[in-house]
Design an enzyme around this catalytic site. Sequence first.
Site, PDB file in Angstrom:
ATOM      1  N   LYS B  95       8.008  44.828  24.613  1.00 56.96           N
ATOM      2  CA  LYS B  95       9.217  43.999  24.573  1.00 56.96           C
ATOM      3  C   LYS B  95      10.235  44.789  23.756  1.00 56.96           C
ATOM      4  CE  LYS B  95      11.221  39.851  22.698  1.00 56.96           C
ATOM      5  NZ  LYS B  95      11.084  38.804  21.694  1.00 56.96           N
ATOM      6  N   GLY B 156      16.239  32.528  17.091  1.00 57.61           N
ATOM      7  CA  GLY B 156      15.976  31.544  16.049  1.00 57.61           C
ATOM      8  C   GLY B 156      17.061  30.510  15.858  1.00 57.61           C
ATOM      9  N   ALA B 183      14.595  33.904  23.635  1.00 60.07           N
ATOM     10  CA  ALA B 183      15.293  33.655  22.368  1.00 60.07           C
ATOM     11  C   ALA B 183      16.338  32.553  22.457  1.00 60.07           C
ATOM     12  CB  ALA B 183      15.970  34.919  21.842  1.00 60.07           C
TER      13      ALA B 183
END
Lengths: 65, 256
Positions: B95, B156, B183
């Site tokens: 990734k 986040g 994400a």
Amino acid sequence: MRIRLNGAEKQLAASRLDEALDALGYKDAVIATAVNGRFVPAARRADTQLYDGDSLEVLAPMQGG
Amino acid sequence: MEFYGVTLSSRLLLGTARYPSPKILEAAVRASGAEIVTVSLRREGGDQRAGQAFWSLIGELGLRVLPNTAGCHSVKEAVTTAHMARELFGTTWIKLEVIGEADTLQPDVFGLVEAARILGEDGFEVFPYTTEDLVVAERLLEGGCRVLMPWGAPIGSARGLNNLFGLRALRAHFPDVPLVIDAGLGLPSHAAAAMEMGYDAVLLNTAVAEAGDPVRMAEAFALAVDAGRLAHTASPLEPRDMAAPSTPVLGKAVLA
């Protein structure tokens, strides 16, 4: 010989990377290594000499997103 | 769904960071039904062995791992980290994250394209963490990527899908490329929306790990991903501006 291990100064007797890792407590650990910013595969550790002032990075598996 | 020739039945990929405990991590992963978990690599002292314990836990889960290059801000850092990850985790999957901006953790798409090309030529199977930019996506595919992972929102942030138009355009432009929202998701409804839009999978971490009950939230996301996928395959209605009565008007009594 003094090297930097993961950013901290360390005194080392061994100069071969595989021997140095054993001396530093990594025997049988699942780790990957880089010397002076260059990846050193496990198979090349016995052929890799460490020199005074070298920077050694030892990484292990860690949680990630 | 296939990633680089590997067939998967779960469309939820789960990160392994920020859980309250290893036990809760394990339970959350199992509740999610994920077949792929993301992992990373960090410095370890010879007297610590925290990484060794984590690696044992991942081994017990018996899942496929997707190592990341999180925290890398340059092509050189990312490429070197990828090589170390390949040896450590025994996989050619990576990734690929090349971060370009500290506040938003936005990908440096220029570095990303270069690193993806270098790694692709070296036998890696790259999962690039990218934006919804069509031109960047094209360059990544030209560089050998066979999966794209655009952000939903900053890592986040729990903001969901920030740019619906851009994400829709990306999906429409590359109908045959596996696309994973990576994400920024915070709620199962965000994951369902991505799947309804036709995305192949979602990757999340913080939304589960930092929920009050990560195990319950993992299950909620799994249900949402399945629901969203099911809805997508059922050809959802297009929105319209005016009402359309659902109850038939024909046969209605004249009572006025």
